[in-house]
Design a protein around this motif. Structure first.
Motif: not given
Length: 370
Positions: A243-245, A256-264, A268-275, A285-288
């Motif tokens: 499920x990545x990191x 807040x913000x997050x950086x995610x790596x999926x798939x491993x 990395x992308x900023x999947x959440x950018x709540x600024x 996970x939009x493509x499964x």
């Protein structure tokens, strides 16, 4: 420049090709040799890439009058290679983790400092644009002072992975499990964002591969930072599929913000950018969920960021500046993991040994649970 920097690569395992390809993309350098304890493997690696020389020892590689050595050998051998190279006046770019004990890492940084050579450590995920975007948002105050963080490392490894090399999966030679070998990248990002850790409280388990490895494949920790902030770390190599990191930071302003790596291995992308005024998000996970990615493919996907860090290190050597990730900086994530392991062993909170003055004789090897 009147001549190119001469590069040597120590160790011809999986990650060595990333180093070769990265140097190959940088001007002003030339890979002139490789070495491996298995001379035949070094010769094959060199022949396949038109590298002029192959040696069966680090000494033989250093005899080629190299300027920079990339250390791609197993974790517990890093100190020997780094110290030997430093004593010969050669700059060093070492794969993570810098070592499997903080005392070993300190000897490495001291040897480089005494010799006046550069020591850099590979944490190529710091070179993701998304990772740097989050760092910038902390630096310029848009997020505010980080107050709460989380680091989620939900990866997949199988029995074949742990059986592929004799040194994998033991405390003595791997230095640890999911935290040391995979999670250290994301713990490095977490501390880069949130600052110095002053206390760790943790539990580790071997639950998925309990008949195959000594080290942990499940870990949970809480970290306290010098700023007063707190964070959690959860990690496993037992997720199937992976499920990545993800590293998430919440600031004192509520942003807040997050950086995610999926798939491993993916960038990395900023999947959440709540600024406020910039809000955005990405559904990872939009493509499964997809399938588990082979290690070779993960390494290949990381190649662009190996290139960036190698280029940064070459620039540091040429311009006599500090590389982006120094040995001292790489020691921080190692110290955090050491504290996590010690906390799990003792069943109580433990302080990382950031300061060299805190070192004591007989300090345990990172991950030692005797």
């Amino acid at each position: 420049m009147s001549k190119k920097l001469r590069i040597g690569i120590a160790g011809c395992g999986n990650i060595a090709d990333n180093h070769f390809q990265a140097y190959n993309s940088v001007s002003d350098v030339e890979v002139v040799g490789v070495c491996d304890v298995d001379l035949g493997r070094a010769e094959q690696f060199a022949a396949e890439r038109n590298i002029p020389h192959a040696a069966g020892s680090v000494a033989g590689l250093l005899d080629l009058d190299i300027d920079i050595i990339s250390v791609c050998t197993p974790h517990p051998t890093h100190e020997q290679v780094v110290v030997e190279a430093a004593q010969r006046g050669v700059h060093i770019l070492c794969e993570k983790p810098i070592a499997i004990s903080s005392d070993s890492a300190r000897r490495m940084t001291a040897a480089a400092k005494e010799a006046g050579v550069k020591l850099g450590v590979l944490f190529q995920r710091r070179f993701w644009p998304a990772a740097q975007k989050l760092r910038d948002a902390i630096d310029d105050g848009r997020i505010g002072q980080p107050i709460l963080g989380s680091c989620s490392i939900l990866l997949h490894r199988d029995s074949a992975y742990y059986g592929s090399a004799a040194w994998r999966g033991t405390w003595e030679t791997d230095g640890g499990g999911v935290l040391m070998t995979q999670g250290i990248h994301y713990i490095d990002l977490l501390q880069w964002y949130m600052g110095d850790v002053i206390e760790a409280s943790a539990q580790i388990r071997t639950l998925v591969f309990k008949d195959e490895i000594e080290v942990e494949d499940v870990a949970v920790a809480t970290l306290s930072f010098a700023s007063g902030a707190v964070a959690t770390v959860t990690a496993t190599t037992g997720a199937d599929p992976s499920l990545g990191a993800r590293v998430h930071v919440i600031g004192s302003r509520g942003a807040s913000a997050s950086v995610s790596e999926f798939p491993e291995g993916a960038e990395g992308v900023c999947d959440l950018w709540a600024i406020p005024g910039e809000a955005d998000h990405v559904d990872l996970f939009d493509k499964g969920l997809g399938t588990n990615i082979p290690i070779a493919q993960i390494n290949a996907e990381l190649m662009p960021f190996h290139r960036l860090q190698v280029a940064d290190f070459v620039s540091a050597v040429l311009n006599d500046s500090e590389p982006a990730v120094t040995g001292e900086e790489a020691l921080k994530s190692l110290e955090i993991i050491a504290a996590i392991y010690e906390s799990a062993r003792l069943g109580k909170p433990v302080q990382p040994r950031y300061s060299s003055t805190a070192a004591t004789e007989g300090a345990a090897v990172v991950g030692q649970r005797a």
